[in-house]
Design a protein around this motif. Structure first.
Motif, PDB file in Angstrom:
ATOM      1  N   TYR A  64     -16.761   8.863 -12.064  1.00 58.00           N
ATOM      2  CA  TYR A  64     -16.257  10.416 -12.639  1.00 58.00           C
ATOM      3  C   TYR A  64     -14.984  10.351 -12.696  1.00 58.00           C
ATOM      4  CZ  TYR A  64     -15.632  15.429 -12.845  1.00 58.00           C
ATOM      5  OH  TYR A  64     -14.618  16.485 -13.233  1.00 58.00           O
ATOM      6  N   ILE A  65     -14.238   9.832 -11.583  1.00 54.62           N
ATOM      7  CA  ILE A  65     -13.034  10.210 -11.561  1.00 54.62           C
ATOM      8  C   ILE A  65     -12.330   9.411 -12.549  1.00 54.62           C
ATOM      9  CG2 ILE A  65     -10.554   9.834  -9.933  1.00 54.62           C
ATOM     10  CD1 ILE A  65     -12.533  11.383  -7.773  1.00 54.62           C
ATOM     11  N   LEU A  66     -12.442   8.223 -12.387  1.00 54.53           N
ATOM     12  CA  LEU A  66     -12.035   7.155 -13.544  1.00 54.53           C
ATOM     13  C   LEU A  66     -11.817   7.726 -14.954  1.00 54.53           C
ATOM     14  CD1 LEU A  66     -13.328   3.504 -11.936  1.00 54.53           C
ATOM     15  CD2 LEU A  66     -11.209   4.046 -11.970  1.00 54.53           C
ATOM     16  N   SER A 114      -3.527   1.015 -10.124  1.00 55.41           N
ATOM     17  CA  SER A 114      -5.145   0.765  -9.583  1.00 55.41           C
ATOM     18  C   SER A 114      -6.176   1.700  -8.590  1.00 55.41           C
ATOM     19  CB  SER A 114      -5.927  -0.618  -8.123  1.00 55.41           C
ATOM     20  OG  SER A 114      -5.192   0.153  -6.811  1.00 55.41           O
ATOM     21  N   TYR A 115      -7.423   2.224  -8.918  1.00 51.51           N
ATOM     22  CA  TYR A 115      -8.104   3.517  -8.515  1.00 51.51           C
ATOM     23  C   TYR A 115      -7.734   3.844  -6.987  1.00 51.51           C
ATOM     24  CZ  TYR A 115     -11.971   5.991  -7.386  1.00 51.51           C
ATOM     25  OH  TYR A 115     -12.240   7.358  -6.488  1.00 51.51           O
ATOM     26  N   GLU A 116      -7.766   2.470  -5.997  1.00 48.28           N
ATOM     27  CA  GLU A 116      -7.027   2.651  -4.623  1.00 48.28           C
ATOM     28  C   GLU A 116      -6.081   3.194  -4.524  1.00 48.28           C
ATOM     29  OE1 GLU A 116     -10.786   0.730  -4.818  1.00 48.28           O
ATOM     30  OE2 GLU A 116      -8.465   0.209  -6.171  1.00 48.28           O
ATOM     31  N   ASN A 117      -5.036   3.569  -5.276  1.00 46.75           N
ATOM     32  CA  ASN A 117      -3.838   4.277  -5.158  1.00 46.75           C
ATOM     33  C   ASN A 117      -3.456   5.479  -5.486  1.00 46.75           C
ATOM     34  OD1 ASN A 117      -2.177   1.379  -7.066  1.00 46.75           O
ATOM     35  ND2 ASN A 117      -2.485   1.829  -4.877  1.00 46.75           N
ATOM     36  N   TRP A 118      -4.833   6.315  -6.226  1.00 52.00           N
ATOM     37  CA  TRP A 118      -5.022   7.300  -6.426  1.00 52.00           C
ATOM     38  C   TRP A 118      -6.439   8.509  -5.981  1.00 52.00           C
ATOM     39  CZ3 TRP A 118      -7.493   9.145 -11.027  1.00 52.00           C
ATOM     40  CH2 TRP A 118      -7.607   7.963 -11.217  1.00 52.00           C
ATOM     41  N   GLY A 119      -7.114   7.319  -6.093  1.00 54.73           N
ATOM     42  CA  GLY A 119      -8.384   7.811  -6.265  1.00 54.73           C
ATOM     43  C   GLY A 119      -9.101   8.842  -5.427  1.00 54.73           C
ATOM     44  N   PRO A 120      -9.210   8.190  -3.837  1.00 48.31           N
ATOM     45  CA  PRO A 120      -9.554   8.458  -2.617  1.00 48.31           C
ATOM     46  C   PRO A 120      -7.966   9.852  -2.813  1.00 48.31           C
ATOM     47  CG  PRO A 120      -9.096   5.728  -3.033  1.00 48.31           C
ATOM     48  CD  PRO A 120      -8.703   6.478  -4.254  1.00 48.31           C
ATOM     49  N   THR A 121      -7.374  10.695  -2.687  1.00 50.30           N
ATOM     50  CA  THR A 121      -6.525  11.669  -2.829  1.00 50.30           C
ATOM     51  C   THR A 121      -7.371  12.517  -3.448  1.00 50.30           C
ATOM     52  OG1 THR A 121      -4.812  11.203  -4.492  1.00 50.30           O
ATOM     53  CG2 THR A 121      -4.327   9.761  -2.472  1.00 50.30           C
ATOM     54  N   PHE A 122      -7.953  12.425  -4.451  1.00 47.11           N
ATOM     55  CA  PHE A 122      -8.761  13.506  -4.498  1.00 47.11           C
ATOM     56  C   PHE A 122      -9.388  14.240  -3.956  1.00 47.11           C
ATOM     57  CE2 PHE A 122      -7.122  11.666  -7.990  1.00 47.11           C
ATOM     58  CZ  PHE A 122      -7.401  12.948  -9.404  1.00 47.11           C
ATOM     59  N   PHE A 123      -9.643  15.917  -3.335  1.00 44.46           N
ATOM     60  CA  PHE A 123      -9.840  16.858  -2.891  1.00 44.46           C
ATOM     61  C   PHE A 123      -9.521  16.873  -1.569  1.00 44.46           C
ATOM     62  CE2 PHE A 123     -13.371  15.098  -6.072  1.00 44.46           C
ATOM     63  CZ  PHE A 123     -13.334  15.914  -7.006  1.00 44.46           C
ATOM     64  N   SER A 124      -7.947  16.039  -0.888  1.00 44.03           N
ATOM     65  CA  SER A 124      -7.419  16.185   0.071  1.00 44.03           C
ATOM     66  C   SER A 124      -6.979  17.399   0.026  1.00 44.03           C
ATOM     67  CB  SER A 124      -6.853  15.236   0.616  1.00 44.03           C
ATOM     68  OG  SER A 124      -5.627  15.278  -0.554  1.00 44.03           O
ATOM     69  N   PHE A 125      -6.379  17.707   1.295  1.00 45.48           N
ATOM     70  CA  PHE A 125      -5.939  19.470   1.798  1.00 45.48           C
ATOM     71  C   PHE A 125      -4.629  18.844   0.808  1.00 45.48           C
ATOM     72  CE2 PHE A 125      -2.867  22.044   4.152  1.00 45.48           C
ATOM     73  CZ  PHE A 125      -3.994  23.318   3.878  1.00 45.48           C
ATOM     74  N   GLY A 131       3.701  15.542  -0.237  1.00 43.23           N
ATOM     75  CA  GLY A 131       3.234  16.585  -1.021  1.00 43.23           C
ATOM     76  C   GLY A 131       2.133  15.474  -1.870  1.00 43.23           C
ATOM     77  N   TRP A 132       0.971  15.987  -1.628  1.00 50.11           N
ATOM     78  CA  TRP A 132       0.186  14.782  -2.693  1.00 50.11           C
ATOM     79  C   TRP A 132       0.623  13.793  -3.296  1.00 50.11           C
ATOM     80  CZ3 TRP A 132      -2.977  16.404  -7.877  1.00 50.11           C
ATOM     81  CH2 TRP A 132      -4.137  15.146  -7.731  1.00 50.11           C
ATOM     82  N   ALA A 133       1.059  12.322  -2.644  1.00 42.39           N
ATOM     83  CA  ALA A 133       0.975  11.800  -3.095  1.00 42.39           C
ATOM     84  C   ALA A 133      -0.334  10.537  -3.226  1.00 42.39           C
ATOM     85  CB  ALA A 133       1.821  10.519  -2.199  1.00 42.39           C
ATOM     86  N   PHE A 134       0.839   9.988  -4.017  1.00 41.73           N
ATOM     87  CA  PHE A 134      -0.451   8.618  -4.178  1.00 41.73           C
ATOM     88  C   PHE A 134       0.240   7.186  -3.780  1.00 41.73           C
ATOM     89  CE2 PHE A 134      -1.916   9.809  -8.631  1.00 41.73           C
ATOM     90  CZ  PHE A 134      -2.136  11.034  -8.521  1.00 41.73           C
ATOM     91  N   LYS A 135      -0.835   6.392  -3.866  1.00 47.61           N
ATOM     92  CA  LYS A 135       0.398   5.261  -3.084  1.00 47.61           C
ATOM     93  C   LYS A 135       0.849   3.733  -4.207  1.00 47.61           C
ATOM     94  CE  LYS A 135      -3.228   3.713   0.444  1.00 47.61           C
ATOM     95  NZ  LYS A 135      -4.930   3.910   1.113  1.00 47.61           N
TER      96      LYS A 135
END
Length: 236
Positions: free
Chosen positions: A38-40, A55-66, A142-146
């Motif tokens: 869904y996120i992709l 890649s997805y691992e850089n930004w996808g897992p950050t969704f729905f975090s605080f 803030g809401w950072a990506f890898k």
């Protein structure tokens, strides 16, 4: 009365976004593969998936975090200050050049030529372009990506200027100005995290969707191509 209405609007947004984040986080835990797809799919709309270094691992897992929750709240609350509407006068908000000169957005209009505002492009024979560097969407504090550019939230106009110089090094081929630290342009144009506008004659002719999912430069291209063909037809 107005302040009470805004407070209630913000409260409703808070409840809605919080509920969405809780549901999203729960689904990521229970159905990680389905949520990844869904996120992709969302990422494909903004072409994030096309960057081989991102890649997805850089930004996808950050969704729905605080921090994701805080950022989305800031964006949606800021949009309550939106004053830019198609067919209406364009907000003439102040911006700052990289030389420190305070100007206004409509100062960059030339006669009746269209002006493209790219909130974050180049010059053409049909229109002029202006990049307005606004607050960071994914600052490291803030809401950072890898694997992203390391830039902190701007604490001063000098911080914003230094961040904009990263963009300037890539030779954007059009003027780059800074939003004020009060974020007036970002607020009145509901531009966070990114957005495109076309102004002409002091009015908003086109208001693009909010990025990243609804940021579509091809829509601006289609409008400019239509304008160019109309101009060529008139000159014949």
């Amino acid at each position: 009365m107005l302040s009470i209405r805004v407070f209630l609007q913000k409260l409703l947004i808070l409840l809605h976004v919080t509920l969405c984040v809780i549901v999203g986080k729960t689904l990521m835990v229970l159905f990680p593969n389905a949520m990844k797809r869904y996120i992709l799919k969302l990422g494909a709309k903004s072409r994030m998936n096309e960057n081989p270094k991102f890649s997805y691992e850089n930004w996808g897992p950050t969704f729905f975090s605080f921090k994701y929750l805080l950022f989305v709240l800031k964006v949606k609350w800021k949009r309550l200050e939106d004053e830019a509407y198609e067919g209406h006068p364009a907000p003439n908000t102040p911006v700052v050049t990289l030389n420190g000169e305070v100007r206004h957005l409509l100062d960059f209009m030339q006669d009746n030529r269209p002006l493209i505002l790219n909130f974050g492009s180049y010059f053409s024979s049909t229109a002029d372009f202006l990049i307005i560097y606004i607050e960071e969407a994914h600052a490291i504090d803030g809401w950072a990506f890898k694997n992203n550019v390391i830039i902190k939230n701007h604490r001063s106009l000098e911080d914003r200027k230094m961040a904009a110089q990263f963009l300037q090094k890539n030779n954007p081929l059009c003027p780059v100005v800074l939003d004020t630290m009060e974020n007036l342009s970002s607020a009145k144009y509901a531009a966070l995290p990114e957005r495109l506008y076309l102004l002409q004659g002091g009015k908003v002719v086109y208001k693009g969707g909010a990025g990243p999912w609804n940021y579509h430069p091809q829509e601006i291209r289609a409008i400019l191509e239509k304008m160019k063909s109309e101009m060529e037809g008139t000159s014949e």
